[in-house]
Design an enzyme around this catalytic site. Structure first.
Site, PDB file in Angstrom:
ATOM      1  N   LYS A   1      -0.090 -47.118  14.559  1.00  0.00           N
ATOM      2  CA  LYS A   1      -1.135 -47.075  13.537  1.00  0.00           C
ATOM      3  C   LYS A   1      -1.517 -48.494  13.095  1.00  0.00           C
ATOM      4  CE  LYS A   1      -0.864 -43.635  10.701  1.00  0.00           C
ATOM      5  NZ  LYS A   1      -0.132 -42.834   9.736  1.00  0.00           N
TER       6      LYS A   1
ATOM      7  N   ARG B   1       2.040 -45.750   4.358  1.00  0.00           N
ATOM      8  CA  ARG B   1       2.148 -44.786   5.465  1.00  0.00           C
ATOM      9  C   ARG B   1       3.088 -45.287   6.532  1.00  0.00           C
ATOM     10  NH1 ARG B   1      -2.532 -41.365   6.053  1.00  0.00           N
ATOM     11  NH2 ARG B   1      -4.103 -41.920   4.527  1.00  0.00           N
TER      12      ARG B   1
ATOM     13  N   GLY C   1       3.285 -36.067  11.389  1.00  0.00           N
ATOM     14  CA  GLY C   1       3.837 -35.338  10.244  1.00  0.00           C
ATOM     15  C   GLY C   1       5.347 -35.441  10.099  1.00  0.00           C
TER      16      GLY C   1
ATOM     17  N   MET D   1       7.221 -38.223   9.510  1.00  0.00           N
ATOM     18  CA  MET D   1       7.751 -39.203   8.552  1.00  0.00           C
ATOM     19  C   MET D   1       6.879 -39.212   7.303  1.00  0.00           C
ATOM     20  SD  MET D   1       9.086 -42.280  10.921  1.00  0.00           S
ATOM     21  CE  MET D   1       7.532 -42.484  11.708  1.00  0.00           C
TER      22      MET D   1
ATOM     23  N   ARG E   1      -6.307 -43.982  17.672  1.00  0.00           N
ATOM     24  CA  ARG E   1      -5.292 -44.162  18.708  1.00  0.00           C
ATOM     25  C   ARG E   1      -5.787 -43.472  19.964  1.00  0.00           C
ATOM     26  NH1 ARG E   1      -1.407 -39.875  15.715  1.00  0.00           N
ATOM     27  NH2 ARG E   1      -2.916 -38.224  15.932  1.00  0.00           N
TER      28      ARG E   1
ATOM     29  N   HIS F   1      -1.501 -29.078  12.179  1.00  0.00           N
ATOM     30  CA  HIS F   1      -0.140 -29.408  12.600  1.00  0.00           C
ATOM     31  C   HIS F   1       0.268 -28.609  13.827  1.00  0.00           C
ATOM     32  CE1 HIS F   1       4.256 -28.828  12.430  1.00  0.00           C
ATOM     33  NE2 HIS F   1       4.245 -30.111  12.187  1.00  0.00           N
TER      34      HIS F   1
ATOM     35  N   ARG G   1      20.377 -25.956  52.509  1.00  0.00           N
ATOM     36  CA  ARG G   1      21.725 -25.454  52.208  1.00  0.00           C
ATOM     37  C   ARG G   1      21.987 -24.277  53.139  1.00  0.00           C
ATOM     38  NH1 ARG G   1      19.930 -26.360  46.601  1.00  0.00           N
ATOM     39  NH2 ARG G   1      21.370 -27.788  45.550  1.00  0.00           N
TER      40      ARG G   1
ATOM     41  N   ARG H   1      22.619 -29.116  55.843  1.00  0.00           N
ATOM     42  CA  ARG H   1      23.937 -29.405  55.288  1.00  0.00           C
ATOM     43  C   ARG H   1      24.932 -28.343  55.733  1.00  0.00           C
ATOM     44  NH1 ARG H   1      25.118 -29.219  49.096  1.00  0.00           N
ATOM     45  NH2 ARG H   1      25.063 -26.989  49.524  1.00  0.00           N
TER      46      ARG H   1
ATOM     47  N   GLU I   1      28.407 -37.488  46.664  1.00  0.00           N
ATOM     48  CA  GLU I   1      28.413 -36.649  45.458  1.00  0.00           C
ATOM     49  C   GLU I   1      29.746 -36.682  44.737  1.00  0.00           C
ATOM     50  OE1 GLU I   1      27.284 -32.630  46.540  1.00  0.00           O
ATOM     51  OE2 GLU I   1      28.379 -32.721  48.420  1.00  0.00           O
TER      52      GLU I   1
ATOM     53  N   SER J   1      22.758 -38.956  51.395  1.00  0.00           N
ATOM     54  CA  SER J   1      21.884 -38.258  50.466  1.00  0.00           C
ATOM     55  C   SER J   1      22.693 -38.013  49.196  1.00  0.00           C
ATOM     56  CB  SER J   1      21.416 -36.932  51.065  1.00  0.00           C
ATOM     57  OG  SER J   1      20.623 -36.259  50.124  1.00  0.00           O
TER      58      SER J   1
ATOM     59  N   GLY K   1      24.006 -36.342  46.172  1.00  0.00           N
ATOM     60  CA  GLY K   1      24.075 -35.011  45.569  1.00  0.00           C
ATOM     61  C   GLY K   1      24.347 -35.220  44.090  1.00  0.00           C
ATOM     62  N   THR K   2      23.271 -35.442  43.365  1.00  0.00           N
ATOM     63  CA  THR K   2      23.466 -35.850  41.970  1.00  0.00           C
ATOM     64  C   THR K   2      23.915 -34.705  41.065  1.00  0.00           C
ATOM     65  OG1 THR K   2      21.072 -35.643  41.785  1.00  0.00           O
ATOM     66  CG2 THR K   2      21.966 -37.872  42.004  1.00  0.00           C
ATOM     67  N   ASN K   3      23.840 -33.467  41.561  1.00  0.00           N
ATOM     68  CA  ASN K   3      24.387 -32.372  40.741  1.00  0.00           C
ATOM     69  C   ASN K   3      25.904 -32.524  40.667  1.00  0.00           C
ATOM     70  OD1 ASN K   3      21.780 -31.356  40.836  1.00  0.00           O
ATOM     71  ND2 ASN K   3      22.214 -29.991  42.549  1.00  0.00           N
ATOM     72  N   ASP K   4      26.519 -32.614  41.852  1.00  0.00           N
ATOM     73  CA  ASP K   4      27.972 -32.781  41.850  1.00  0.00           C
ATOM     74  C   ASP K   4      28.369 -34.159  41.338  1.00  0.00           C
ATOM     75  OD1 ASP K   4      29.451 -30.458  42.668  1.00  0.00           O
ATOM     76  OD2 ASP K   4      28.330 -30.569  44.542  1.00  0.00           O
TER      77      ASP K   4
ATOM     78  N   CYS L   1      19.113 -35.419  46.891  1.00  0.00           N
ATOM     79  CA  CYS L   1      18.732 -34.018  47.009  1.00  0.00           C
ATOM     80  C   CYS L   1      19.263 -33.172  45.859  1.00  0.00           C
ATOM     81  CB  CYS L   1      19.168 -33.444  48.350  1.00  0.00           C
ATOM     82  SG  CYS L   1      20.943 -33.510  48.594  1.00  0.00           S
TER      83      CYS L   1
ATOM     84  N   TYR M   1      13.726 -41.664  50.091  1.00  0.00           N
ATOM     85  CA  TYR M   1      13.034 -40.414  49.755  1.00  0.00           C
ATOM     86  C   TYR M   1      13.737 -39.666  48.635  1.00  0.00           C
ATOM     87  CZ  TYR M   1      16.644 -37.853  52.363  1.00  0.00           C
ATOM     88  OH  TYR M   1      17.831 -37.336  52.782  1.00  0.00           O
TER      89      TYR M   1
HETATM   90  C1  PEP Z   1      24.312 -31.751  44.660  1.00  0.00           C
HETATM   91  O1  PEP Z   1      25.501 -31.628  44.397  1.00  0.00           O
HETATM   92  O2  PEP Z   1      23.548 -32.497  44.027  1.00  0.00           O
HETATM   93  C2  PEP Z   1      23.714 -30.981  45.754  1.00  0.00           C
HETATM   94  C3  PEP Z   1      22.464 -31.182  46.117  1.00  0.00           C
HETATM   95  O3  PEP Z   1      24.479 -30.022  46.313  1.00  0.00           O
HETATM   96  P1  PEP Z   1      24.736 -28.597  45.630  1.00  0.00           P
HETATM   97  O4  PEP Z   1      23.852 -28.481  44.476  1.00  0.00           O
HETATM   98  O5  PEP Z   1      24.475 -27.615  46.692  1.00  0.00           O
HETATM   99  O6  PEP Z   1      26.188 -28.715  45.295  1.00  0.00           O
HETATM  100 MG    MG Z   2      26.784 -30.694  45.853  1.00  0.00          MG
END
Ligand code: PEP
Ligand code: MG
Length: 906
Positions: free
Chosen positions: A22, A91, A100, A102, A342, A458, A583, A639, A771, A790, A792-795, A858, A878
């Site tokens: 502002k 203000r 709204g 603050m 703005r 609002h 998978r 995999r 992973e 690759s 495996g960001t979940n694990d 992945c 990728y």
């Molecule tokens: C992971 O772990 O990120 C993954 C892609 O494998 P999954 O989800 O099958 O364990």
């Molecule tokens: Mg996994």
């Protein structure tokens, strides 16, 4: 000495970090020569000092005095002086807009004496006593606002006192109260302050101002503001600037008023003049949606000169900002004042349309157009809509405040909305109008419906910001929150719990659930609606152009996670350049499950094992032929099997019961008994950390190599049929290079053998998932045996944090989110500092060993906008995500490339 205060003439629009949105924009408008009431801004730095030390920086008071002196000199008035007082608004204004959330206090400077001065000052135009009324009304508003926000008095006390006076007068309308009534109310309000806050209402104008500034600082950490920041992912440590602005009054009579304007329609993106205007009112009245406004075009008839000046300024602002601007303005007795501008919030559809319109108008280039839309907005456009052909009973029509289609059970308060949604119900929050206290309910609801307020109310502003469906101002509905029901003009009564549907794109409200259809944007991605087809509207055309520009600009490839030929085909249609994760677990459901069970239970019985493998091989081969064919020569990362073992074995409790029941009946089943013994032997306390992934492949003889053989034979068959299969075999859950080496050598042997036997050109890269933290930390060694990684960001998230991905989100994440430990679940957006650090280490170490190492991700994060930016920055090749997220990832990959090129060139 640090500079904590800036006059509006000193700042500019690029100083948002310091002056807040502002303040920076008020300065920009001042410097453009637009009519902004003079004032100054206290920086967010001062707020941060206050929040850290619990007191203002020592230099602040002196600097404020200096700027206040200058303001008084400019205005030729003194703050709160008895005779012709200067009044100011105080203000909040953070870097990111938090509508709204603050505090704001208007009319600072009024006290028992200056109220008379204000009346005299206002008296110039009419001498019929209205000036007195106006002055006392302003004073009572100050005490009310100040009492509530600065002194923490419960607002109900003031509301009740106001109601009592109206009741005594026999009216419902504030405007029926006379100056005398309001003077009495001022006294009542002062008594309320004394009683509730334990102090008198400060008569010293400077004390009022200092306390208001402090209250604004403190409102940064108010519960509402914290919740909003978490929702919008706004960092907690930014603090807010404070704007001190000389007051102008929109409530001085019918030649005064206040309004909100947009330079284009924030809902559709169409060019033109959009907004709302309210005669004889103060700014807060419009935003709060308390009284119903008229369309901004009507201002042309009410005050043609101001209208012409305003539209002129709007055009100027849009050219200057090269974007849609939203504007707050006030007209005081025929004189136009700009109170805020703005770059305006807009719906997802408007964002895409406006971005390409601005390119066509020559105001921005394609890079900027791509950067001005987001993956989250694109995802919103892919939501389904109500089926136009469905027979649905429309019971009302309101304003299309925020698009989308939502059905759910009617609830009339936020508490119920939250409660019901926690127990899995879909709800529509219905209110007369919303206020910031409704935020929790709005978050919990599928959609929001109000009977009052315009597109800038609002409900509308907040819903648009959240991307939530909202219909507002459906005035024909009689909403009775006390009785928890609403009545439609045709007499239909909707009780709490009845299902209603709201269409935020058209503004329609329906009784019951309405079926939905796919969005045209999905039809476009599916290839069923061409961008040049006469049926394609300008939204589809805009999406097409933005996607084309994106694909030309991104560095990251985008692949999909797909394990059926149907998903693979859809992924391609959505623009995937390969499969980053196929998978194979899902291929073992149904009848094949029994085969895996047989295989696992075969133990040392070679014949039994071979028999099970022999049955599985042709099935798997067919699976892969179908997928390779669907991908037509694009890379496919298959995999090898990675189930936690328990998923394939019978449930231990169920089996135990079956055995016990049989035993009690004296009918022992040998098979079940043997199975139970085996299941007991393999039972794991932590299956997610147990015999899965490569471990299973190393323990269950022949399993992985059956899969490799099926892959190789499928590739050979595709090649023989004249196709191409570009295969990458991926080993899951590797923690040590030795694990990978064993599998790699065996797999290479199988590949060579199939190649020789079939004479086909069977080739595959062999790589691994990263992973586990150990894999990331020893990536340099692992890369000796891997041709690709690759992530495996979940694990990797699960094992880095040490919490189970299956359990914790339901168990305690809401407490962690509430307490600010996470801004967002680390399973949704990559935790850059922890998990991201491991990704970075593995990337660097892996490439040190093998410079040509191919790198991808992945896990679910591959389709999350913020995480995609991280993967771009860290240098992956990728990202791979679910097919529906592929367009989002394509767009975000381009935005990441554009943003990093821009920051490199700075
Ligand atoms: C992971 O772990 O990120 C993954 C892609 O494998 P999954 O989800 O099958 O364990
Ligand atoms: Mg996994």
């Amino acid at each position: 000495m640090p500079k904590f205060v800036y006059d509006f003439t000193e700042g500019n629009k690029d100083l948002k970090d310091l002056l807040g949105g502002k303040g920076a924009n008020l300065a920009e408008m001042t410097n453009l020569g637009l009519p902004v009431p003079p004032g100054f801004t206290i920086t967010a730095d001062a707020c941060r000092v206050y929040l850290e030390h619990g007191q203002e920086p020592p230099e602040l008071r002196e600097q404020v005095s200096q700027y206040l002196d200058a303001l008084e000199a400019k205005m030729d008035k003194k703050l709160g002086q008895a005779d012709g007082p200067l009044l100011v608004s105080v203000r909040s204004g953070a870097k990111f807009s938090m509508p709204g959330m603050m505090d704001t206090v208007l009319n600072i400077g009024l006290n028992d004496e200056s109220v008379l001065g204000l009346a005299a000052q206002a008296d110039g135009a009419d001498s019929d006593g209205k000036a007195d009324r106006f002055a006392w009304d302003s004073y009572r508003r100050l005490i009310q606002m100040f009492g509530k926000t600065v002194l923490g008095v419960d607002g109900e006390h003031f509301d009740e006192a106001l109601e009592d006076v109206k009741k005594a007068k026999g009216t419902h309308n504030d405007l029926d109260l006379t100056a005398e009534d309001l003077r009495g109310l001022v006294e009542s309000f002062k008594t309320i302050v004394e009683k509730e806050a334990g102090r008198t209402f400060p008569q010293d104008p400077r004390e009022q101002m200092d306390l208001a500034i402090r209250a604004v600082f403190e409102s940064w950490n108010g519960e509402r503001a914290k919740l909003y920041r978490r929702q919008e992912r706004i960092p907690n440590d930014l603090g807010t600037a404070v704007n001190i602005c000389s007051m102008v009054f929109g409530n001085l009579g019918m030649d005064s008023g206040t309004g909100v304007a947009f330079t284009r329609d924030p809902a559709s993106g169409q060019t033109g003049v959009y907004g709302d205007y309210l005669q004889n009112a103060q700014g807060e009245d419009v935003v709060a949606g308390i009284r119903n406004t008229v369309p901004l075009q009507d201002l042309e008839n009410i005050d043609a000169a101001s209208y012409a000046e305003l539209t002129d300024i709007m055009a100027k602002l849009e050219h200057h900002y090269r974007d849609l601007c939203d504007i707050e303005f006030t007209i005081e007795r025929g004189k136009l004042w700009m109170l805020q501008t703005r770059v305006g919030k807009r719906t997802a559809a408007a964002a895409f349309r406006i971005a390409v319109q601005l390119v066509d108008e020559g105001l921005i280039g394609p890079d900027e157009a791509v950067d001005r839309v987001t993956g989250a907005q694109l995802a919103q456009l892919m939501f389904p809509r109500f089926d136009e052909n469905a027979k649905a009973e429309m019971i009302a029509k309101g304003m299309n405040a925020s698009p989308g289609a939502a059905s759910g059970k009617a609830v009339f308060d936020s508490y119920t909305a939250v409660k019901w949604s926690r127990s899995g119900e879909k709800v529509i929050l219905i209110r007369r109008e919303t206020n910031p206290d409704d935020l929790n309910g709005m978050i919990a609801a599928q959609g929001i419906l109000t009977s009052r307020g315009g597109k800038t109310s609002h409900a509308a502003v907040v819903a648009r910001g959240m991307g939530k469906t909202c219909v507002c101002g459906a005035e024909s509905l009689d909403v009775d929150t006390k009785r928890r029901r609403m009545t439609a003009p045709n007499g239909v009564v909707v009780e709490e719990g009845d299902v209603v549907s709201v269409d935020g794109t058209s503004g329609a409200v329906y009784l019951g659930e309405v079926p939905v259809v796919a969005s045209p944007v999905v039809e476009y991605f599916e290839g069923r609606l061409g961008a040049d087809s006469p049926k394609a509207d300008d939204l589809v055309k805009a999406v097409h152009r933005i996607m084309t520009w994106s694909d030309e600009r991104r560095r990251l490839y985008v692949r999909a996670n797909a394990d059926t030929p149907e998903d693979a085909a859809r992924a391609r249609r959505f623009g995937a350049q390969g499969i980053g994760l196929c998978r194979t677990e899902h291929m073992f459901l149904g009848e094949r499950r029994a085969l895996i069970e047989r295989l696992i239970l075969a133990g040392d019985d070679d014949d039994e094992r071979q028999a099970a493998l022999g049955e599985l091989l042709p099935m798997q081969r067919d699976d892969f032929i179908a997928i390779f064919t669907a991908m037509g020569g694009l890379p496919v990362t298959v995999r090898l099997l990675d189930p936690p073992l328990h998923e394939f074995l019978p449930d231990i409790t169920e089996l135990s019961v079956r055995v016990a029941v049989a035993e009690a009946k004296g009918e022992q089943n040998e098979g079940d008994l043997r199975l139970l013994q085996a299941v007991h032997k393999m039972h794991e306390a932590n299956p997610m950390l147990g015999l899965r992934g490569v471990r299973l492949g190393l323990v269950v003889d022949g399993l992985f190599m059956m899969q490799v053989r099926a892959i190789a034979e499928a590739a050979a068959q595709v090649a023989k049929a004249g196709g191409v299969a570009r295969v990458e075999i991926m080993v899951p859950l590797v923690g040590a290079v030795q694990e990978l080496e064993i599998i790699r050598d065996e797999a290479q042997q199988v590949l060579d053998e199939v190649k020789e036997r079939t004479g086909a050109d069977v080739r595959s890269l062999i790589g691994t998932m990263i992973e586990l933290p150990r894999a990331a930390l020893t990536a340099g060694q692992i890369a000796e045996a891997a041709q690709f990684f690759s992530f495996g960001t979940n694990d990797l998230t699960q094992t880095t944090w040490g919490f189970s991905r299956d359990d914790v989100e339901g168990a305690f994440f809401s407490a962690y989110l509430d307490r600010g430990i996470f801004g967002v679940s680390p399973f949704e957006t990559l935790d850059r500092e922890g998990v991201g650090r491991l990704v970075q280490i593995a990337t660097e170490e892996g490439r040190k060993t093998r410079p040509e190492l191919k790198l991808g991700v992945c896990g679910e994060h591959g389709g999350d906008p913020d995480s995609v930016h991280f993967f771009h920055e860290v240098g992956l090749d990728y990202v791979s995500c679910s097919p529906f997220r592929v367009p989002v990832a394509r767009l975000e990959a381009a935005r990441a490339a554009i943003e990093s090129a821009a920051s490199d060139s700075r």
